[in-house]
Write a protein that holds these residues in place. Sequence first.
Motif, PDB file in Angstrom:
ATOM      1  N   LEU A   1      76.160 -65.527   6.060  1.00  0.00           N
ATOM      2  CA  LEU A   1      76.688 -64.611   7.077  1.00  0.00           C
ATOM      3  C   LEU A   1      78.196 -64.460   6.962  1.00  0.00           C
ATOM      4  CD1 LEU A   1      74.604 -65.582  10.241  1.00  0.00           C
ATOM      5  CD2 LEU A   1      74.393 -63.531   8.819  1.00  0.00           C
ATOM      6  N   ARG A   2      78.878 -65.556   6.670  1.00  0.00           N
ATOM      7  CA  ARG A   2      80.334 -65.462   6.480  1.00  0.00           C
ATOM      8  C   ARG A   2      80.647 -64.595   5.263  1.00  0.00           C
ATOM      9  NH1 ARG A   2      79.831 -71.150   7.168  1.00  0.00           N
ATOM     10  NH2 ARG A   2      80.536 -71.439   5.017  1.00  0.00           N
ATOM     11  N   ASP A   3      79.885 -64.770   4.193  1.00  0.00           N
ATOM     12  CA  ASP A   3      80.094 -63.964   2.989  1.00  0.00           C
ATOM     13  C   ASP A   3      79.831 -62.488   3.268  1.00  0.00           C
ATOM     14  OD1 ASP A   3      80.693 -66.265   1.566  1.00  0.00           O
ATOM     15  OD2 ASP A   3      78.723 -66.396   0.613  1.00  0.00           O
ATOM     16  N   ARG A   4      78.789 -62.214   4.018  1.00  0.00           N
ATOM     17  CA  ARG A   4      78.411 -60.828   4.302  1.00  0.00           C
ATOM     18  C   ARG A   4      79.387 -60.151   5.251  1.00  0.00           C
ATOM     19  NH1 ARG A   4      73.280 -60.001   7.919  1.00  0.00           N
ATOM     20  NH2 ARG A   4      74.887 -60.256   9.517  1.00  0.00           N
ATOM     21  N   ASP A   5      79.759 -60.852   6.346  1.00  0.00           N
ATOM     22  CA  ASP A   5      80.487 -60.205   7.435  1.00  0.00           C
ATOM     23  C   ASP A   5      81.965 -60.522   7.506  1.00  0.00           C
ATOM     24  OD1 ASP A   5      78.112 -59.030   8.268  1.00  0.00           O
ATOM     25  OD2 ASP A   5      77.675 -60.621   9.708  1.00  0.00           O
ATOM     26  N   GLY A   6      82.388 -61.607   6.854  1.00  0.00           N
ATOM     27  CA  GLY A   6      83.794 -61.970   6.874  1.00  0.00           C
ATOM     28  C   GLY A   6      84.071 -63.155   7.787  1.00  0.00           C
ATOM     29  N   LEU A   7      85.348 -63.452   7.921  1.00  0.00           N
ATOM     30  CA  LEU A   7      85.813 -64.625   8.651  1.00  0.00           C
ATOM     31  C   LEU A   7      86.806 -64.223   9.725  1.00  0.00           C
ATOM     32  CD1 LEU A   7      86.644 -66.781   5.502  1.00  0.00           C
ATOM     33  CD2 LEU A   7      84.586 -66.962   6.917  1.00  0.00           C
ATOM     34  N   ILE A   8      86.868 -65.018  10.766  1.00  0.00           N
ATOM     35  CA  ILE A   8      87.881 -64.828  11.798  1.00  0.00           C
ATOM     36  C   ILE A   8      89.123 -65.594  11.340  1.00  0.00           C
ATOM     37  CG2 ILE A   8      88.528 -65.327  14.180  1.00  0.00           C
ATOM     38  CD1 ILE A   8      85.503 -65.077  14.848  1.00  0.00           C
ATOM     39  N   PRO A   9      90.251 -64.913  11.177  1.00  0.00           N
ATOM     40  CA  PRO A   9      91.454 -65.608  10.731  1.00  0.00           C
ATOM     41  C   PRO A   9      91.796 -66.789  11.648  1.00  0.00           C
ATOM     42  CG  PRO A   9      91.798 -63.231  10.736  1.00  0.00           C
ATOM     43  CD  PRO A   9      90.482 -63.491  11.423  1.00  0.00           C
ATOM     44  N   GLY A  10      92.040 -67.933  11.042  1.00  0.00           N
ATOM     45  CA  GLY A  10      92.410 -69.124  11.790  1.00  0.00           C
ATOM     46  C   GLY A  10      91.254 -69.949  12.310  1.00  0.00           C
ATOM     47  N   ALA A  11      90.042 -69.421  12.258  1.00  0.00           N
ATOM     48  CA  ALA A  11      88.886 -70.188  12.737  1.00  0.00           C
ATOM     49  C   ALA A  11      88.537 -71.268  11.716  1.00  0.00           C
ATOM     50  CB  ALA A  11      87.682 -69.278  12.960  1.00  0.00           C
ATOM     51  N   HIS A  12      88.105 -72.411  12.229  1.00  0.00           N
ATOM     52  CA  HIS A  12      87.642 -73.495  11.362  1.00  0.00           C
ATOM     53  C   HIS A  12      86.170 -73.284  11.053  1.00  0.00           C
ATOM     54  CE1 HIS A  12      91.226 -76.007  11.771  1.00  0.00           C
ATOM     55  NE2 HIS A  12      91.300 -75.498  12.986  1.00  0.00           N
ATOM     56  N   ILE A  13      85.809 -73.448   9.800  1.00  0.00           N
ATOM     57  CA  ILE A  13      84.418 -73.355   9.383  1.00  0.00           C
ATOM     58  C   ILE A  13      83.807 -74.741   9.506  1.00  0.00           C
ATOM     59  CG2 ILE A  13      82.831 -72.778   7.511  1.00  0.00           C
ATOM     60  CD1 ILE A  13      84.612 -70.410   8.511  1.00  0.00           C
ATOM     61  N   VAL A  14      82.829 -74.870  10.384  1.00  0.00           N
ATOM     62  CA  VAL A  14      82.118 -76.133  10.561  1.00  0.00           C
ATOM     63  C   VAL A  14      80.634 -75.788  10.666  1.00  0.00           C
ATOM     64  CG1 VAL A  14      81.787 -78.189  11.979  1.00  0.00           C
ATOM     65  CG2 VAL A  14      84.069 -77.173  11.792  1.00  0.00           C
ATOM     66  N   GLU A  15      79.889 -76.109   9.644  1.00  0.00           N
ATOM     67  CA  GLU A  15      78.454 -75.838   9.677  1.00  0.00           C
ATOM     68  C   GLU A  15      77.848 -76.532  10.898  1.00  0.00           C
ATOM     69  OE1 GLU A  15      76.560 -74.041   7.414  1.00  0.00           O
ATOM     70  OE2 GLU A  15      78.185 -73.606   5.998  1.00  0.00           O
ATOM     71  N   ARG A  16      76.853 -75.912  11.478  1.00  0.00           N
ATOM     72  CA  ARG A  16      76.259 -76.424  12.721  1.00  0.00           C
ATOM     73  C   ARG A  16      75.797 -77.871  12.579  1.00  0.00           C
ATOM     74  NH1 ARG A  16      75.511 -78.837  16.260  1.00  0.00           N
ATOM     75  NH2 ARG A  16      74.163 -78.589  18.062  1.00  0.00           N
ATOM     76  N   ASN A  17      75.243 -78.237  11.445  1.00  0.00           N
ATOM     77  CA  ASN A  17      74.726 -79.595  11.284  1.00  0.00           C
ATOM     78  C   ASN A  17      75.831 -80.651  11.208  1.00  0.00           C
ATOM     79  OD1 ASN A  17      75.386 -78.561   8.704  1.00  0.00           O
ATOM     80  ND2 ASN A  17      74.147 -80.129   7.720  1.00  0.00           N
ATOM     81  N   GLU A  18      77.095 -80.248  11.125  1.00  0.00           N
ATOM     82  CA  GLU A  18      78.212 -81.199  11.098  1.00  0.00           C
ATOM     83  C   GLU A  18      79.089 -81.120  12.347  1.00  0.00           C
ATOM     84  OE1 GLU A  18      80.471 -80.681   7.537  1.00  0.00           O
ATOM     85  OE2 GLU A  18      78.861 -81.431   6.257  1.00  0.00           O
ATOM     86  N   LEU A  19      78.750 -80.242  13.262  1.00  0.00           N
ATOM     87  CA  LEU A  19      79.628 -79.950  14.392  1.00  0.00           C
ATOM     88  C   LEU A  19      80.016 -81.183  15.193  1.00  0.00           C
ATOM     89  CD1 LEU A  19      81.039 -77.658  16.016  1.00  0.00           C
ATOM     90  CD2 LEU A  19      79.011 -77.693  17.490  1.00  0.00           C
ATOM     91  N   GLU A  20      79.061 -81.971  15.616  1.00  0.00           N
ATOM     92  CA  GLU A  20      79.368 -83.118  16.467  1.00  0.00           C
ATOM     93  C   GLU A  20      80.238 -84.135  15.728  1.00  0.00           C
ATOM     94  OE1 GLU A  20      75.898 -81.050  18.200  1.00  0.00           O
ATOM     95  OE2 GLU A  20      76.418 -81.660  16.174  1.00  0.00           O
ATOM     96  N   TRP A  21      80.009 -84.334  14.449  1.00  0.00           N
ATOM     97  CA  TRP A  21      80.822 -85.274  13.675  1.00  0.00           C
ATOM     98  C   TRP A  21      82.256 -84.776  13.519  1.00  0.00           C
ATOM     99  CZ3 TRP A  21      75.658 -84.906  13.098  1.00  0.00           C
ATOM    100  CH2 TRP A  21      74.952 -86.111  13.089  1.00  0.00           C
ATOM    101  N   ARG A  22      82.424 -83.473  13.348  1.00  0.00           N
ATOM    102  CA  ARG A  22      83.748 -82.908  13.116  1.00  0.00           C
ATOM    103  C   ARG A  22      84.555 -82.729  14.412  1.00  0.00           C
ATOM    104  NH1 ARG A  22      85.946 -83.191   8.706  1.00  0.00           N
ATOM    105  NH2 ARG A  22      86.487 -81.060   8.291  1.00  0.00           N
ATOM    106  N   LEU A  23      83.865 -82.723  15.567  1.00  0.00           N
ATOM    107  CA  LEU A  23      84.577 -82.534  16.830  1.00  0.00           C
ATOM    108  C   LEU A  23      84.533 -83.751  17.745  1.00  0.00           C
ATOM    109  CD1 LEU A  23      84.284 -79.519  15.793  1.00  0.00           C
ATOM    110  CD2 LEU A  23      84.776 -78.988  18.159  1.00  0.00           C
TER     111      LEU A  23
END
Length: 143
Positions: free
Chosen positions: A46-68
Motif C-alpha cells: 500500500l505504501r508503494d502504491r499510494d505513497g508516504l506521509i512526509p515525516g511519518a514513521h513506518i512501523v508495520e502493525r506486527n511490530e507496533l507495540e514493541w516500537r512504541l
Amino acid sequence: MTAHPPTSVDTLLDRARAHLDRLAPQDAAAAAEQGAVLIDIRYGALRDRDGLIPGAHIVERNELEWRLDPAGGHRLPEVTGHDLRAVIICNEGYASSLAALSLHQLGLARATDVVGGFQAWRAAGLPVEHPTSVSVPARSIAG
C-alpha cells in the motif's frame, strides 16, 4: 486467563473508538506540527502504491507495540515516555483504531488514530510523497 464471550470485529471497533479522541486528517497534520508522532502501519504494497506521509514513521502493525513501548528495548528514539502523542494511520482508519487502543493498554493514553486513514489524508490534499524505490525495509525485532 478469563475467556471473553464471542463478539464481532465491528463490536471490537466500536469499543476501541469509544476510548479514542480520533482526529480528522487536518487535525492529525496540525498535531504533527505540534510534536505528535505520526505512525504509518500500512503494509509495504500500500505504501508503494499510494505513497508516504512526509515525516511519518513506518512501523508495520506486527511490530507496533514493541516500537512504541516506552519501557522496551526496541522502541523508536522518539518514544521517550508514556505521555507520547502517537497518531496511528492505516489505509482507511479501521486497523488503526484497534492499534491505538492496544497502545492505550501499554499506557500511551494520548494515542489515537486518523478517521479515514491514509485515504482520507490524501483526499484532504495533505502532503504525500511517492518514493522512487520500493518500500522502506522493515527491521525485524523478533525472531
